[in-house]
Design an enzyme around this catalytic site. Structure first.
Site, PDB file in Angstrom:
ATOM      1  N   CYS A 155       0.962  -1.079  -0.134  1.00 45.20           N
ATOM      2  CA  CYS A 155      -0.149  -0.074  -0.069  1.00 45.20           C
ATOM      3  C   CYS A 155       1.009   1.121   0.090  1.00 45.20           C
ATOM      4  CB  CYS A 155      -0.940   0.145   1.306  1.00 45.20           C
ATOM      5  SG  CYS A 155      -2.190  -1.396   1.083  1.00 45.20           S
ATOM      6  N   TYR A 156       1.775   1.251   0.613  1.00 49.36           N
ATOM      7  CA  TYR A 156       2.746   2.269   0.844  1.00 49.36           C
ATOM      8  C   TYR A 156       3.450   2.450  -0.564  1.00 49.36           C
ATOM      9  CZ  TYR A 156       6.807   5.212   2.591  1.00 49.36           C
ATOM     10  OH  TYR A 156       7.845   6.326   2.438  1.00 49.36           O
ATOM     11  N   GLY A 157       4.122   1.553  -1.036  1.00 49.07           N
ATOM     12  CA  GLY A 157       4.656   1.371  -2.330  1.00 49.07           C
ATOM     13  C   GLY A 157       3.826   1.940  -3.601  1.00 49.07           C
ATOM     14  N   ILE A 159       1.418   4.032  -3.109  1.00 48.09           N
ATOM     15  CA  ILE A 159       1.072   5.331  -3.039  1.00 48.09           C
ATOM     16  C   ILE A 159       2.447   6.098  -3.514  1.00 48.09           C
ATOM     17  CG2 ILE A 159       1.250   7.110  -1.217  1.00 48.09           C
ATOM     18  CD1 ILE A 159      -0.865   5.202   0.196  1.00 48.09           C
ATOM     19  N   LYS A 160       3.547   5.764  -3.246  1.00 49.64           N
ATOM     20  CA  LYS A 160       4.875   6.598  -3.734  1.00 49.64           C
ATOM     21  C   LYS A 160       5.092   6.377  -4.876  1.00 49.64           C
ATOM     22  CE  LYS A 160       6.230   8.272   0.152  1.00 49.64           C
ATOM     23  NZ  LYS A 160       6.354   9.672   0.335  1.00 49.64           N
TER      24      LYS A 160
END
Length: 253
Positions: A155-157, A159-160
């Site tokens: 999820c973080y990846g 977004i980035k």
């Protein structure tokens, strides 16, 4: 850095960590600052430190998930400084964990504080940068987006990686306005990284072994000074790129 004195920057997440380090590095070069962050007391402290270096530094309470707060921050910078030359989209809420454990709320907050906030601020500052003959925008990515094992980082990846796409698009569309847009992917001694190391000691030890320089970046000396250099005329032909400030760990090719 020749040519930066008297310019104006808007920095989100400026109350601590990377945002504060960048603010102090820019202040040392004579850049006036609009310092935005959720906790006013923290950005007030950054403003005090920056002002001691001889620049104007305006603290502003700002939740980057609020379009109204973002517009107010830009309006304040324009009112104080007459325009904006540098935008640093640093603030980010981080949704970590297995996909089936990350809530919709956490993923949405990550998106709203990351690519959506960057999208909104880029559009808000664009006309002011164009009017001043150009500017530099910094968005933030992470090597989490290109890990060989994306477990707990999907999820973080995601977004980035969305933020990187915005950088490429804005660089292509606004190049004729002399607006350069860059993505920075740093490892730095931020409170967030320190907390992660404390709670994940085994993973952190393995993480450090993958950094050729053997350490994470210092907030002002490594990350902030790199931002200063990238704003300057010597790197004025660089745009649309992702720059890993991570001691040689990641490969964004």
């Amino acid at each position: 850095m020749p040519g930066l004195r008297g310019k104006a920057a808007l920095i989100t997440g400026a109350g601590q960590g990377i945002g504060q380090g960048i603010a102090l590095a820019l202040a040392s070069e004579g850049v006036d600052l609009l310092l935005a962050g959720r906790t006013l007391q923290k950005v007030e402290e950054t403003a005090r430190l920056a002002a001691s270096r001889g620049v104007r530094a305006i603290p502003a309470a700002c939740d980057v998930k609020s379009s109204a707060d973002l517009a107010a921050a830009v309006d304040s910078a324009v009112a104080e400084f007459g325009g904006i030359d540098i935008l640093v989209n640093n603030a980010q809420e981080v949704p970590l964990g297995p996909i089936d454990q990350v809530t919709d709320e956490a993923f949405t907050a990550g998106f709203e504080s990351g690519p959506l906030a960057s999208f909104r601020l880029m559009k808000l500052v664009h006309p002011y940068m164009a009017k001043r003959g150009g500017g530099t925008i910094f968005n933030f990515a992470s090597s989490a987006g290109i890990r060989w094992d994306m477990s707990n980082y999907a999820c973080y990846g995601a977004i980035k990686q969305a933020t990187r796409a915005l950088t490429r698009g804005a660089a292509a569309e606004w190049g004729r306005d002399n607006i350069r847009v860059l993505t920075i992917a740093p490892h730095a001694e931020s409170p967030g990284l320190k907390a992660w190391i404390e709670h994940n000691p085994d993973e952190a030890e393995a993480f450090f072994r993958t950094i050729p320089l053997g350490r994470v970046g210092r907030l002002e000396e490594d990350i902030g000074r790199a931002i200063v250099a990238l704003c300057g005329p010597d790197l004025g032909y660089l745009t649309g790129a992702t720059i890993p400030l991570d001691g040689g760990q990641a490969n964004f090719d």
